[in-house]
Design a protein around this motif. Structure first.
Motif, PDB file in Angstrom:
ATOM      1  N   ILE A   1       1.816  -5.107   6.612  1.00  9.07           N
ATOM      2  CA  ILE A   1       1.657  -4.484   5.299  1.00  9.07           C
ATOM      3  C   ILE A   1       2.991  -3.939   4.824  1.00  9.07           C
ATOM      4  O   ILE A   1       3.787  -3.414   5.608  1.00  9.07           O
TER       5      ILE A   1
ATOM      6  N   ILE B   1       0.845  -1.193   0.000  1.00  7.69           N
ATOM      7  CA  ILE B   1       0.000   0.000   0.000  1.00  7.69           C
ATOM      8  C   ILE B   1       0.879   1.241   0.000  1.00  7.69           C
ATOM      9  O   ILE B   1       1.825   1.348   0.783  1.00  7.69           O
TER      10      ILE B   1
ATOM     11  N   ALA C   1       0.486   5.605  10.306  1.00 10.07           N
ATOM     12  CA  ALA C   1       0.489   4.676   9.173  1.00 10.07           C
ATOM     13  C   ALA C   1       1.526   3.578   9.372  1.00 10.07           C
ATOM     14  O   ALA C   1       1.257   2.389   9.113  1.00 10.07           O
TER      15      ALA C   1
ATOM     16  N   ILE D   1      -3.241   5.368  -0.964  1.00 11.80           N
ATOM     17  CA  ILE D   1      -3.894   6.345  -0.097  1.00 11.80           C
ATOM     18  C   ILE D   1      -3.200   7.672  -0.355  1.00 11.80           C
ATOM     19  O   ILE D   1      -1.970   7.751  -0.323  1.00 11.80           O
TER      20      ILE D   1
ATOM     21  N   THR E   1       0.324   1.131  12.048  1.00  3.57           N
ATOM     22  CA  THR E   1      -0.748   0.266  11.540  1.00  3.57           C
ATOM     23  C   THR E   1      -0.200  -0.761  10.556  1.00  3.57           C
ATOM     24  O   THR E   1      -0.609  -1.932  10.569  1.00  3.57           O
ATOM     25  N   ALA E   2       0.738  -0.327   9.712  1.00  2.00           N
ATOM     26  CA  ALA E   2       1.333  -1.239   8.726  1.00  2.00           C
ATOM     27  C   ALA E   2       2.078  -2.379   9.415  1.00  2.00           C
ATOM     28  O   ALA E   2       1.994  -3.544   8.991  1.00  2.00           O
TER      29      ALA E   2
ATOM     30  N   ILE F   1      -6.171   2.800   5.972  1.00  2.00           N
ATOM     31  CA  ILE F   1      -5.471   1.550   5.654  1.00  2.00           C
ATOM     32  C   ILE F   1      -6.420   0.358   5.751  1.00  2.00           C
ATOM     33  O   ILE F   1      -6.407  -0.536   4.900  1.00  2.00           O
ATOM     34  N   GLU F   2      -7.253   0.348   6.795  1.00  4.57           N
ATOM     35  CA  GLU F   2      -8.245  -0.732   6.940  1.00  4.57           C
ATOM     36  C   GLU F   2      -9.188  -0.764   5.735  1.00  4.57           C
ATOM     37  O   GLU F   2      -9.512  -1.840   5.208  1.00  4.57           O
TER      38      GLU F   2
ATOM     39  N   ALA G   1      -8.507   0.365   2.716  1.00  7.75           N
ATOM     40  CA  ALA G   1      -7.731  -0.079   1.558  1.00  7.75           C
ATOM     41  C   ALA G   1      -7.628  -1.608   1.542  1.00  7.75           C
ATOM     42  O   ALA G   1      -7.781  -2.240   0.488  1.00  7.75           O
TER      43      ALA G   1
ATOM     44  N   LEU H   1       1.248   5.250   0.614  1.00  8.15           N
ATOM     45  CA  LEU H   1       0.703   6.444   1.258  1.00  8.15           C
ATOM     46  C   LEU H   1       1.434   7.646   0.672  1.00  8.15           C
ATOM     47  O   LEU H   1       2.634   7.811   0.878  1.00  8.15           O
TER      48      LEU H   1
ATOM     49  N   LEU I   1       4.364  -1.043   3.408  1.00  2.00           N
ATOM     50  CA  LEU I   1       3.937   0.349   3.252  1.00  2.00           C
ATOM     51  C   LEU I   1       4.997   1.163   2.535  1.00  2.00           C
ATOM     52  O   LEU I   1       6.165   1.176   2.912  1.00  2.00           O
TER      53      LEU I   1
END
Length: 313
Positions: free
Chosen positions: A59, A31, A50, A91, A53-54, A282-283, A285, A33, A61
């Motif tokens: 993820i 993903i 971010a 994102i 969370t990643a 992110i969720e 996505a 950003l 990122l």
């Protein structure tokens, strides 16, 4: 010979054991950003959120940032580069509410989910272009309204106020200004004597506010559409010897602004909870990658941080 054979068997077993982990690593969703700036504490906090969370969701990122907050062409180019790279989702925090519509359409055509974060695309322009997009952020009109309402009450529901606007035409700034106009209009004894852009920047806000104070020495309050401008306004107020007489409000909830609220240098700031915003983006996505439905608009409720609320920070 037997010993060598045994070693090879162990190596082969270790490789086989590692294969699921290698495959899992390769299958991590990628993903991107893409951010309009990191010169603002608000966006630095968003990036931290971010990354947290990643890590939590395993993820891959990619974070890329434009050189300046108004580097629209460059930021659009970053979106197009991620489309060409075929990431799993994008994102982006747009710095123009209309210029990004073609980039969103390109992502849609390429089958890459794209989330609009923080600055909402122009709804009418998107509709005219046939684009349906997903937005995560704060209702900036409501945030601006809450900020101005708190300021109006603090100056005693009467007096002269000035507005420091964001970049003209950018949705979040226009919405915050609109919310402020609505709030101030609810007080017949409050008069807006100046409304001028300082383009989100502290130095510009210092100069603009200095000029406003010179032309309007009887100002009671200054509404700033972000904290960077509010901080510049505070300096101008102090330089003019008006500290405590002219109240300043801000928007973003950056650490220095909250500290200024605690010290009584600012009346309030609006905490948009940037870490929560980006976590939800992110969720969403991830859900889109997995072909799950998400709401077209998701609003995070802002917090008015005045002196009382600042005790919780």
């Amino acid at each position: 010979m037997a010993s060598k054979l045994l070693k090879n068997i162990f190596k082969f077993s270790a490789l086989i054991s590692a294969l699921p982990a290698l495959a899992f690593a390769a299958d991590k969703p990628q993903i991107a950003l893409l951010m309009k700036t990191l010169s603002n504490e608000y966006f630095i906090s968003m990036r931290q959120g971010a990354e947290e969370t990643a890590k939590e969701k395993n993820i891959d990122l990619i974070v890329q940032v434009a050189e300046k907050e108004d580097s629209t062409e460059q930021l659009v180019g970053l979106v197009e580069n991620m489309i060409a790279k075929k990431v799993d989702a994008i994102i982006v925090t747009p710095n123009d509410s209309i210029a990004f519509i073609p980039a969103f359409q390109k992502a849609e055509k390429a089958g890459i989910p794209i989330i609009d974060l923080d600055v909402r695309l122009d709804a009418k322009a998107a509709e005219a272009a046939g684009l349906k997009f997903n937005y995560v952020g704060v209702d900036n009109f409501n945030g601006g309204y809450l900020e101005a309402k708190n300021l109006a009450e603090a100056i005693g529901k009467k007096g002269n106020v000035a507005i420091l606007e964001g970049i003209p035409g950018v949705d979040n700034g226009e919405q915050r200004k609109g919310g402020a106009l609505k709030a101030f209009a609810e007080y017949p004894d409050i008069k807006i004597v100046a409304s001028q852009s300082a383009n989100w920047e502290t130095e510009q806000a210092l100069n603009v506010t200095t000029n406003i104070l010179t032309a309007n020495p009887n100002i009671n309050g200054i509404f700033a559409a972000n904290d960077n401008m509010a901080i510049g306004a505070v300096t101008a107020v102090e330089n003019a010897g008006l500290a405590g007489k002219v109240l300043v409000s801000g928007y973003d909830g950056i650490p220095l602004a909250i500290e200024y609220v605690k010290q009584g240098k600012m009346q309030n700031t609006i905490d948009q909870l940037p870490k929560k915003q980006v976590a939800i983006a992110i969720e969403h996505a991830l859900k889109q990658i997995n072909k799950q439905e998400i709401p077209p608009v998701y609003y995070v409720d802002p917090v008015v941080v005045d002196k009382e609320e600042s005790k919780n920070y």
